[in-house]
Design a protein around this motif. Sequence first.
Motif, PDB file in Angstrom:
ATOM      1  N   LEU A  55      -0.833  22.935  18.637  1.00  0.00           N
ATOM      2  CA  LEU A  55      -0.868  24.403  18.670  1.00  0.00           C
ATOM      3  C   LEU A  55      -2.267  24.926  18.357  1.00  0.00           C
ATOM      4  O   LEU A  55      -2.726  25.895  18.972  1.00  0.00           O
ATOM      5  CB  LEU A  55       0.143  24.987  17.681  1.00  0.00           C
ATOM      6  CG  LEU A  55       1.609  24.878  18.091  1.00  0.00           C
ATOM      7  CD1 LEU A  55       2.521  25.356  16.969  1.00  0.00           C
ATOM      8  CD2 LEU A  55       1.868  25.668  19.368  1.00  0.00           C
ATOM      9  N   ALA A  56      -2.938  24.298  17.425  1.00  0.00           N
ATOM     10  CA  ALA A  56      -4.303  24.718  17.076  1.00  0.00           C
ATOM     11  C   ALA A  56      -5.255  24.500  18.253  1.00  0.00           C
ATOM     12  O   ALA A  56      -6.128  25.321  18.512  1.00  0.00           O
ATOM     13  CB  ALA A  56      -4.785  23.964  15.844  1.00  0.00           C
ATOM     14  N   ILE A  57      -5.068  23.412  18.971  1.00  0.00           N
ATOM     15  CA  ILE A  57      -5.924  23.119  20.124  1.00  0.00           C
ATOM     16  C   ILE A  57      -5.679  24.114  21.244  1.00  0.00           C
ATOM     17  O   ILE A  57      -6.607  24.547  21.928  1.00  0.00           O
ATOM     18  CB  ILE A  57      -5.682  21.677  20.618  1.00  0.00           C
ATOM     19  CG1 ILE A  57      -6.215  20.678  19.599  1.00  0.00           C
ATOM     20  CG2 ILE A  57      -6.311  21.445  21.984  1.00  0.00           C
ATOM     21  CD1 ILE A  57      -5.802  19.250  19.870  1.00  0.00           C
ATOM     22  N   LEU A  58      -4.433  24.505  21.444  1.00  0.00           N
ATOM     23  CA  LEU A  58      -4.080  25.387  22.560  1.00  0.00           C
ATOM     24  C   LEU A  58      -4.390  26.859  22.305  1.00  0.00           C
ATOM     25  O   LEU A  58      -4.289  27.668  23.220  1.00  0.00           O
ATOM     26  CB  LEU A  58      -2.597  25.216  22.893  1.00  0.00           C
ATOM     27  CG  LEU A  58      -2.218  23.833  23.426  1.00  0.00           C
ATOM     28  CD1 LEU A  58      -0.712  23.715  23.584  1.00  0.00           C
ATOM     29  CD2 LEU A  58      -2.921  23.554  24.734  1.00  0.00           C
ATOM     30  N   GLN A  59      -4.758  27.219  21.089  1.00  0.00           N
ATOM     31  CA  GLN A  59      -5.080  28.616  20.797  1.00  0.00           C
ATOM     32  C   GLN A  59      -6.372  29.013  21.482  1.00  0.00           C
ATOM     33  O   GLN A  59      -7.291  28.208  21.642  1.00  0.00           O
ATOM     34  CB  GLN A  59      -5.243  28.831  19.283  1.00  0.00           C
ATOM     35  CG  GLN A  59      -3.958  28.850  18.530  1.00  0.00           C
ATOM     36  CD  GLN A  59      -4.214  29.086  17.051  1.00  0.00           C
ATOM     37  OE1 GLN A  59      -5.330  28.980  16.579  1.00  0.00           O
ATOM     38  NE2 GLN A  59      -3.166  29.402  16.326  1.00  0.00           N
ATOM     39  N   ASP A  60      -6.420  30.288  21.877  1.00  0.00           N
ATOM     40  CA  ASP A  60      -7.656  30.812  22.448  1.00  0.00           C
ATOM     41  C   ASP A  60      -8.701  30.932  21.355  1.00  0.00           C
ATOM     42  O   ASP A  60      -8.391  31.221  20.197  1.00  0.00           O
ATOM     43  CB  ASP A  60      -7.423  32.195  23.060  1.00  0.00           C
ATOM     44  CG  ASP A  60      -6.600  32.124  24.331  1.00  0.00           C
ATOM     45  OD1 ASP A  60      -6.624  31.064  24.983  1.00  0.00           O
ATOM     46  OD2 ASP A  60      -5.948  33.119  24.658  1.00  0.00           O
TER      47      ASP A  60
END
Length: 178
Positions: A55-60
């Motif tokens: 989730l942290a990686i996929l955040q803008d």
Amino acid sequence: MTSESLRSAATDTQHAHAHISEIWDSMINTPQPTQGRLHASVAALLDGPVQQRALAILQDRLIQYPEFKIILQQAHWMFLEPPTIRARGMIVQADCNNGKTALAHLIDRRFQPVDGNTGHCAISISMSAVRDARTVYGRILEKLGGPVLVSHKISDRERVVLSLLERVNCRLLILDEV
């Protein structure tokens, strides 16, 4: 070129290759710093569960360039300045994928009432595929949860939009993709 100059050039090339090899070996064999190069918030994720890391990686991510901060300051001033007869405006123009929509979303989120407060707010709408004023008024009405009836004339929509914008204390109207 003489044979001596060729030998000299070959020797220089060998020395250069040896020097590059030494530098390369030192780079590879250099131990990583104990603290690493990661920001503390990212380093904390290393020991977290896979889902949390994903989730942290996929955040803008938003990179705030100096011009970006200037635009935010201008929007803040426009939000706080006293009401006037003729409203000020600002046009943000840049090539594709330079963060204009991200900027619009950030300004929209930043200037929303907190905890149900009825203070001033910003309204942001997308202007993609808009060809007339009727559609603009319809999108503002949708954003504000107002009545969007097909039977409304443009003048009716305009009157309702102006009334709703005044009622919600709208201080900024952000039109994205003009």
